[in-house]
Motif scaffolding. Structure first.
Motif, PDB file in Angstrom:
ATOM      1  N   GLN A  43      -5.335   6.557 -12.173  1.00 55.54           N
ATOM      2  CA  GLN A  43      -5.258   5.107 -12.036  1.00 55.54           C
ATOM      3  C   GLN A  43      -5.937   4.680 -10.748  1.00 55.54           C
ATOM      4  OE1 GLN A  43      -1.011   5.162 -12.976  1.00 55.54           O
ATOM      5  NE2 GLN A  43      -1.419   3.697 -14.592  1.00 55.54           N
ATOM      6  N   ARG A  44      -6.666   3.578 -10.836  1.00 54.84           N
ATOM      7  CA  ARG A  44      -7.444   3.121  -9.682  1.00 54.84           C
ATOM      8  C   ARG A  44      -6.703   2.046  -8.899  1.00 54.84           C
ATOM      9  NH1 ARG A  44     -12.736   1.887 -12.898  1.00 54.84           N
ATOM     10  NH2 ARG A  44     -11.038   1.705 -14.404  1.00 54.84           N
ATOM     11  N   ILE A  45      -6.468   2.334  -7.636  1.00 58.20           N
ATOM     12  CA  ILE A  45      -5.779   1.375  -6.762  1.00 58.20           C
ATOM     13  C   ILE A  45      -6.761   0.872  -5.711  1.00 58.20           C
ATOM     14  CG2 ILE A  45      -3.810   1.002  -5.213  1.00 58.20           C
ATOM     15  CD1 ILE A  45      -2.914   2.082  -7.888  1.00 58.20           C
ATOM     16  N   VAL A  46      -6.884  -0.426  -5.633  1.00 63.14           N
ATOM     17  CA  VAL A  46      -7.708  -1.021  -4.584  1.00 63.14           C
ATOM     18  C   VAL A  46      -6.811  -1.404  -3.418  1.00 63.14           C
ATOM     19  CG1 VAL A  46      -8.977  -3.119  -3.964  1.00 63.14           C
ATOM     20  CG2 VAL A  46      -9.624  -1.826  -5.996  1.00 63.14           C
ATOM     21  N   LEU A  47      -7.182  -0.957  -2.221  1.00 65.86           N
ATOM     22  CA  LEU A  47      -6.447  -1.331  -1.009  1.00 65.86           C
ATOM     23  C   LEU A  47      -7.228  -2.412  -0.275  1.00 65.86           C
ATOM     24  CD1 LEU A  47      -5.589   2.264   0.328  1.00 65.86           C
ATOM     25  CD2 LEU A  47      -4.089   0.739  -1.000  1.00 65.86           C
ATOM     26  N   THR A  83       0.519   6.028   1.801  1.00 63.16           N
ATOM     27  CA  THR A  83       1.194   7.321   1.955  1.00 63.16           C
ATOM     28  C   THR A  83       2.316   7.466   0.930  1.00 63.16           C
ATOM     29  OG1 THR A  83       0.898   6.857   4.298  1.00 63.16           O
ATOM     30  CG2 THR A  83       2.023   8.867   3.749  1.00 63.16           C
ATOM     31  N   VAL A  84       3.064   6.397   0.717  1.00 61.06           N
ATOM     32  CA  VAL A  84       4.160   6.452  -0.255  1.00 61.06           C
ATOM     33  C   VAL A  84       3.608   6.635  -1.673  1.00 61.06           C
ATOM     34  CG1 VAL A  84       5.983   5.069  -1.334  1.00 61.06           C
ATOM     35  CG2 VAL A  84       5.825   5.205   1.164  1.00 61.06           C
ATOM     36  N   LEU A  85       2.566   5.903  -2.004  1.00 55.32           N
ATOM     37  CA  LEU A  85       1.979   6.047  -3.348  1.00 55.32           C
ATOM     38  C   LEU A  85       1.442   7.459  -3.561  1.00 55.32           C
ATOM     39  CD1 LEU A  85       0.162   2.604  -3.760  1.00 55.32           C
ATOM     40  CD2 LEU A  85       2.027   3.474  -5.195  1.00 55.32           C
ATOM     41  N   GLU A  86       0.803   8.015  -2.528  1.00 58.95           N
ATOM     42  CA  GLU A  86       0.279   9.387  -2.637  1.00 58.95           C
ATOM     43  C   GLU A  86       1.417  10.361  -2.863  1.00 58.95           C
ATOM     44  OE1 GLU A  86      -3.771   9.267   0.085  1.00 58.95           O
ATOM     45  OE2 GLU A  86      -1.838   9.651   1.036  1.00 58.95           O
ATOM     46  N   SER A  87       2.510  10.108  -2.160  1.00 60.03           N
ATOM     47  CA  SER A  87       3.625  11.028  -2.273  1.00 60.03           C
ATOM     48  C   SER A  87       4.262  10.995  -3.664  1.00 60.03           C
ATOM     49  CB  SER A  87       4.635  10.703  -1.172  1.00 60.03           C
ATOM     50  OG  SER A  87       5.896  11.160  -1.507  1.00 60.03           O
ATOM     51  N   VAL A  88       4.340   9.825  -4.297  1.00 64.37           N
ATOM     52  CA  VAL A  88       4.981   9.788  -5.622  1.00 64.37           C
ATOM     53  C   VAL A  88       4.006  10.016  -6.779  1.00 64.37           C
ATOM     54  CG1 VAL A  88       7.025   8.434  -5.031  1.00 64.37           C
ATOM     55  CG2 VAL A  88       4.961   7.253  -5.714  1.00 64.37           C
ATOM     56  N   CYS A  89       2.709   9.706  -6.579  1.00 62.98           N
ATOM     57  CA  CYS A  89       1.765   9.828  -7.700  1.00 62.98           C
ATOM     58  C   CYS A  89       0.810  11.007  -7.555  1.00 62.98           C
ATOM     59  CB  CYS A  89       0.934   8.566  -7.850  1.00 62.98           C
ATOM     60  SG  CYS A  89       1.905   7.092  -8.170  1.00 62.98           S
TER      61      CYS A  89
END
Ligand code: IPM
Ligand code: MG
Length: 349
Positions: A3-7, A23-29
């Motif tokens: 899934q593509r997330i734009v920051l 960091t949180v998204l990386e940790s859960v996904c």
């Protein structure tokens, strides 16, 4: 499937809280998501002469979800400036068709001691704002100052009110079944239309109890009897104002997340706080609003409900274990930096 997330880190403390969100998204996904970062707001004006560069908009349109830190700051607030950072965000919301802004107000028991209201007033408070986001006075006909006058126009169409009303009624059905619609129908024509449409749409949701409040009275009720409300539906400007007011109930503006949604799955997720130029660059901003926004992203755009709950629980646990950023800390409490608070949340995931 990746899934593509734009920051969109933006300005002020935006980049700092965006690191926490990422960091949180990386940790859960893990590697199921791919990030790209794009300029929006004041930093985009500096670099490209526009607050919403075409490449940023294109990346957002092609993404599964977008995360925004914050936009704006004194550097770009000259009233005579041709470009404003906030306009980039407004144009982005509009271009992505994000007409419904969800703003849950998380009230944490452990923070109620520090809230300016008496703790007993906060018992049982569980509010959820639904704010109309692409219409009303923010997008009406306007005239910048010419001579001694300038104007903005508040206008709504039936269709604009209907679509956001359906979102709010559906949220209410999944919660405690109560909806408070906020307007100023005693004075404004656009708000009489607003109220009439809500009354009509309400007929399709007989299981939801509806009440109407004038915005001035609502501002007072929110402080005097906040636990009486469940879902609060408001137009663009009233929703903006009341949701900041409601942040008092949560103890800090720094903990409130938001989700901006349209017809599809694509959403824009952002903490409701601003760019806080006074504390930018110091590493002390509260990352909780940003982290809770990623929970909303996991739930509404990425179909990861379980992960969303885990993130919300980890935040609750970090607070229960005594971690406090400067905005939340009482006189004798140890203050955590943005990074330490983020780490405390990650450790509890
Ligand atoms: C918000 C903000 C924005 C708004 C600004 C930055 C344009 O206050 O998201 O609440 O007014 O919508
Ligand atoms: Mg606001």
């Amino acid at each position: 499937m990746t899934q593509r997330i734009v920051l969109l880190p933006g300005d002020g403390i935006g980049p700092e809280v965006t690191v926490a969100a990422r960091t949180v998204l990386e940790s859960v996904c893990g590697d199921q998501i791919e990030f790209s970062s794009h300029p929006l707001g004041g930093c985009a004006i500096d670099e490209f002469g526009t607050p919403l560069p075409d490449a940023t908009l294109e990346a957002c349109l092609a993404a599964d979800a977008c995360f925004l830190g914050a936009v704006g700051g004194p550097k770009w607030s000259d009233p005579a400036a041709a470009q404003r950072p906030e306009q980039g965000l407004l144009n982005l919301r509009s271009a992505l068709g994000l007409f419904a802004n969800l703003r849950p107000v998380p009230v944490f028991d452990v923070l109620s001691q520090h809230a300016p209201l008496r703790p007993e007033l906060l018992e049982g408070v569980d509010l959820f704002f639904v704010r109309e986001l692409t219409g009303g006075i923010y997008f009406g006909d306007r005239q910048e100052r010419t001579g001694d006058a300038a104007y903005d126009t508040m206008s709504y169409t039936v269709a604009e009110v209907e679509r956001v009303a359906h979102v709010a009624f559906k949220v209410a059905q999944k919660r405690r079944g109560k909806l408070t619609s906020v307007d100023k129908a005693n004075v404004l024509a656009s708000m009489r239309l607003w109220r009439a449409v809500i009354l009509e749409v309400a007929k399709q949701y007989p299981d939801v109890e509806v009440e109407h409040q004038l915005v001035d009275a609502m501002a007072m009720h929110l402080m005097r009897r906040p636990s009486d409300f469940d879902v609060i539906l408001a137009g663009n400007m009233f929703g903006d104002i009341l949701s900041d007011e409601a942040a008092v109930l949560a103890g800090s503006l720094g903990v409130l997340p938001s989700a901006s949604l349209g017809e599809g799955k694509l959403g824009l997720y952002e903490p409701i706080h601003g760019s806080a130029p006074d504390i930018a660059g110091q590493g002390i901003a509260n990352p909780i609003g940003a982290v809770l926004s990623t929970a909303l992203m996991l739930r509404h755009s990425l179909a990861k409900d379980a992960a969303a709950l885990q993130v919300e629980r980890a935040v609750r646990k970090a607070l229960a274990d005594g971690f406090r950023t400067a905005d939340l800390a009482g006189a004798n409490e140890t203050v955590s930096t943005t990074e330490q608070m983020t780490q405390a949340i990650l450790d509890r995931l």
